[in-house]
Scaffold this motif. Structure first.
Motif, PDB file in Angstrom:
ATOM      1  N   MET A   1       0.828  -1.181   0.000  1.00  0.00           N
ATOM      2  CA  MET A   1       0.000   0.000   0.000  1.00  0.00           C
ATOM      3  C   MET A   1       0.879   1.254   0.000  1.00  0.00           C
ATOM      4  SD  MET A   1      -2.775   1.122   2.911  1.00  0.00           S
ATOM      5  CE  MET A   1      -1.961   0.188   4.127  1.00  0.00           C
ATOM      6  N   THR A   2       1.859   1.301   0.880  1.00  0.00           N
ATOM      7  CA  THR A   2       2.716   2.473   0.967  1.00  0.00           C
ATOM      8  C   THR A   2       3.545   2.642  -0.289  1.00  0.00           C
ATOM      9  OG1 THR A   2       2.867   2.089   3.329  1.00  0.00           O
ATOM     10  CG2 THR A   2       4.445   3.595   2.398  1.00  0.00           C
ATOM     11  N   ILE A   3       4.042   1.546  -0.819  1.00  0.00           N
ATOM     12  CA  ILE A   3       4.875   1.615  -2.014  1.00  0.00           C
ATOM     13  C   ILE A   3       4.076   2.139  -3.195  1.00  0.00           C
ATOM     14  CG2 ILE A   3       6.185   0.226  -3.662  1.00  0.00           C
ATOM     15  CD1 ILE A   3       6.964  -1.551  -1.250  1.00  0.00           C
ATOM     16  N   VAL A   4       2.862   1.669  -3.340  1.00  0.00           N
ATOM     17  CA  VAL A   4       2.002   2.147  -4.426  1.00  0.00           C
ATOM     18  C   VAL A   4       1.724   3.635  -4.257  1.00  0.00           C
ATOM     19  CG1 VAL A   4      -0.300   1.959  -5.438  1.00  0.00           C
ATOM     20  CG2 VAL A   4       0.948  -0.103  -4.806  1.00  0.00           C
ATOM     21  N   SER A  45      -4.696   0.071  21.330  1.00  0.00           N
ATOM     22  CA  SER A  45      -4.966  -1.363  21.486  1.00  0.00           C
ATOM     23  C   SER A  45      -5.522  -1.668  22.878  1.00  0.00           C
ATOM     24  CB  SER A  45      -3.701  -2.182  21.255  1.00  0.00           C
ATOM     25  OG  SER A  45      -3.279  -2.047  19.943  1.00  0.00           O
ATOM     26  N   ARG A  46      -4.949  -1.037  23.883  1.00  0.00           N
ATOM     27  CA  ARG A  46      -5.456  -1.259  25.243  1.00  0.00           C
ATOM     28  C   ARG A  46      -6.852  -0.660  25.406  1.00  0.00           C
ATOM     29  NH1 ARG A  46      -0.077  -0.414  26.087  1.00  0.00           N
ATOM     30  NH2 ARG A  46      -0.279   1.802  26.563  1.00  0.00           N
ATOM     31  N   TRP A  47      -7.082   0.503  24.805  1.00  0.00           N
ATOM     32  CA  TRP A  47      -8.378   1.167  24.938  1.00  0.00           C
ATOM     33  C   TRP A  47      -9.487   0.369  24.248  1.00  0.00           C
ATOM     34  CZ3 TRP A  47     -11.377   4.167  21.302  1.00  0.00           C
ATOM     35  CH2 TRP A  47     -12.424   4.868  21.898  1.00  0.00           C
ATOM     36  N   THR A  48      -9.188  -0.154  23.055  1.00  0.00           N
ATOM     37  CA  THR A  48     -10.192  -0.946  22.336  1.00  0.00           C
ATOM     38  C   THR A  48     -10.234  -2.391  22.815  1.00  0.00           C
ATOM     39  OG1 THR A  48      -8.641  -1.553  20.584  1.00  0.00           O
ATOM     40  CG2 THR A  48      -9.976   0.434  20.248  1.00  0.00           C
ATOM     41  N   GLY A  49      -9.147  -2.843  23.441  1.00  0.00           N
ATOM     42  CA  GLY A  49      -9.094  -4.220  23.911  1.00  0.00           C
ATOM     43  C   GLY A  49      -8.704  -5.215  22.831  1.00  0.00           C
ATOM     44  N   SER A  50      -8.301  -4.723  21.667  1.00  0.00           N
ATOM     45  CA  SER A  50      -7.983  -5.637  20.576  1.00  0.00           C
ATOM     46  C   SER A  50      -6.931  -5.037  19.653  1.00  0.00           C
ATOM     47  CB  SER A  50      -9.244  -5.950  19.774  1.00  0.00           C
ATOM     48  OG  SER A  50      -8.937  -6.667  18.609  1.00  0.00           O
ATOM     49  N   GLU A  51      -5.789  -5.711  19.549  1.00  0.00           N
ATOM     50  CA  GLU A  51      -4.785  -5.284  18.577  1.00  0.00           C
ATOM     51  C   GLU A  51      -5.286  -5.504  17.164  1.00  0.00           C
ATOM     52  OE1 GLU A  51      -1.061  -7.201  19.221  1.00  0.00           O
ATOM     53  OE2 GLU A  51      -0.591  -5.986  20.979  1.00  0.00           O
ATOM     54  N   ALA A  52      -6.050  -6.573  16.965  1.00  0.00           N
ATOM     55  CA  ALA A  52      -6.556  -6.879  15.624  1.00  0.00           C
ATOM     56  C   ALA A  52      -7.480  -5.780  15.117  1.00  0.00           C
ATOM     57  CB  ALA A  52      -7.287  -8.218  15.640  1.00  0.00           C
ATOM     58  N   LEU A  53      -8.296  -5.225  15.991  1.00  0.00           N
ATOM     59  CA  LEU A  53      -9.201  -4.155  15.587  1.00  0.00           C
ATOM     60  C   LEU A  53      -8.426  -2.913  15.159  1.00  0.00           C
ATOM     61  CD1 LEU A  53     -12.091  -3.046  15.355  1.00  0.00           C
ATOM     62  CD2 LEU A  53     -11.888  -2.346  17.743  1.00  0.00           C
ATOM     63  N   VAL A  54      -7.419  -2.549  15.916  1.00  0.00           N
ATOM     64  CA  VAL A  54      -6.606  -1.368  15.591  1.00  0.00           C
ATOM     65  C   VAL A  54      -5.829  -1.614  14.298  1.00  0.00           C
ATOM     66  CG1 VAL A  54      -4.756   0.136  16.377  1.00  0.00           C
ATOM     67  CG2 VAL A  54      -6.475  -0.644  17.989  1.00  0.00           C
ATOM     68  N   ALA A  55      -5.273  -2.804  14.138  1.00  0.00           N
ATOM     69  CA  ALA A  55      -4.530  -3.121  12.918  1.00  0.00           C
ATOM     70  C   ALA A  55      -5.451  -3.104  11.698  1.00  0.00           C
ATOM     71  CB  ALA A  55      -3.845  -4.477  13.053  1.00  0.00           C
ATOM     72  N   THR A  56      -6.640  -3.655  11.838  1.00  0.00           N
ATOM     73  CA  THR A  56      -7.596  -3.655  10.733  1.00  0.00           C
ATOM     74  C   THR A  56      -8.019  -2.241  10.370  1.00  0.00           C
ATOM     75  OG1 THR A  56      -8.396  -5.831  11.417  1.00  0.00           O
ATOM     76  CG2 THR A  56      -9.822  -4.555   9.959  1.00  0.00           C
ATOM     77  N   ALA A  57      -8.271  -1.428  11.370  1.00  0.00           N
ATOM     78  CA  ALA A  57      -8.657  -0.039  11.113  1.00  0.00           C
ATOM     79  C   ALA A  57      -7.520   0.727  10.449  1.00  0.00           C
ATOM     80  CB  ALA A  57      -9.067   0.635  12.416  1.00  0.00           C
ATOM     81  N   VAL A  59      -5.108  -0.490   8.503  1.00  0.00           N
ATOM     82  CA  VAL A  59      -5.013  -0.929   7.108  1.00  0.00           C
ATOM     83  C   VAL A  59      -6.188  -0.369   6.308  1.00  0.00           C
ATOM     84  CG1 VAL A  59      -5.058  -2.945   5.605  1.00  0.00           C
ATOM     85  CG2 VAL A  59      -3.663  -2.971   7.659  1.00  0.00           C
ATOM     86  N   GLY A  60      -7.341  -0.278   6.934  1.00  0.00           N
ATOM     87  CA  GLY A  60      -8.506   0.319   6.285  1.00  0.00           C
ATOM     88  C   GLY A  60      -8.274   1.776   5.927  1.00  0.00           C
ATOM     89  N   GLY A  86      -0.418   7.596   6.454  1.00  0.00           N
ATOM     90  CA  GLY A  86       0.452   7.711   7.622  1.00  0.00           C
ATOM     91  C   GLY A  86      -0.128   7.040   8.848  1.00  0.00           C
ATOM     92  N   ILE A  87      -1.429   7.183   9.047  1.00  0.00           N
ATOM     93  CA  ILE A  87      -2.092   6.492  10.160  1.00  0.00           C
ATOM     94  C   ILE A  87      -1.983   4.987   9.957  1.00  0.00           C
ATOM     95  CG2 ILE A  87      -4.347   6.002  11.196  1.00  0.00           C
ATOM     96  CD1 ILE A  87      -5.008   8.994  10.697  1.00  0.00           C
ATOM     97  N   GLY A  88      -2.204   4.541   8.725  1.00  0.00           N
ATOM     98  CA  GLY A  88      -2.102   3.110   8.437  1.00  0.00           C
ATOM     99  C   GLY A  88      -0.727   2.550   8.716  1.00  0.00           C
ATOM    100  N   VAL A  89       0.295   3.253   8.275  1.00  0.00           N
ATOM    101  CA  VAL A  89       1.670   2.794   8.491  1.00  0.00           C
ATOM    102  C   VAL A  89       2.049   2.929   9.958  1.00  0.00           C
ATOM    103  CG1 VAL A  89       4.086   3.300   7.965  1.00  0.00           C
ATOM    104  CG2 VAL A  89       2.396   3.306   6.146  1.00  0.00           C
ATOM    105  N   GLY A  90       1.729   4.059  10.541  1.00  0.00           N
ATOM    106  CA  GLY A  90       2.135   4.336  11.918  1.00  0.00           C
ATOM    107  C   GLY A  90       1.529   3.399  12.944  1.00  0.00           C
TER     108      GLY A  90
END
Length: 128
Positions: A1-4, A45-57, A59-60, A86-90
């Motif tokens: 995504m970043t490269i493109v 991640s701690r606030w949402t309780g899920s690393e997967a949710l933050v990672a998915t968001a 990438v979204g 930047g949010i996606g990468v960061g």
């Protein structure tokens, strides 16, 4: 995504008549936002309780930026695009590195940048 994004957005902006200085500002904004967003990966991640949710968001956010690029490129809203990427990468990079075992981090880094899996150690020649 970043490269493109970093490969084709400057070309698209130049074709649309944007000056080199403004293209540089737009492209540098992605790194600034990624740097600012990275320390927020753990607390989010701690606030949402899920690393997967933050990672998915995260990438979204990058995917939305890629979809909106042809629409927003000729307008002043072009500044939104590098912020989303930047949010996606960061956010995604610290989560990926944190969730990978230490010995597998080079492979995680390689897969994050679309390079495929790397071998972290050399193989012994056969017959020895």
């Amino acid at each position: 995504m970043t490269i493109v994004f970093t490969t084709f957005l400057p070309i698209l902006l130049a074709e649309r008549g944007v000056g080199a200085g403004l293209i540089g500002v737009v492209m540098s904004l992605m790194g600034i936002v990624a740097t600012a967003a990275a320390p927020m990966a753990g607390p989010l991640s701690r606030w949402t309780g899920s690393e997967a949710l933050v990672a998915t968001a995260s990438v979204g956010c990058g995917a939305v930026a890629l979809v909106l690029t042809p629409v927003l490129a000729p307008t002043w809203l072009v500044f939104v695009l590098p912020c989303l990427v930047g949010i996606g990468v960061g956010l995604s990079l610290p989560l990926l590195m944190g969730s990978s075992p230490t010995r597998r981090r080079p492979a995680a880094w390689a897969s994050r940048w679309g390079c495929g899996a790397w071998r972290t150690r050399r193989r012994r020649p056969r017959g020895r």
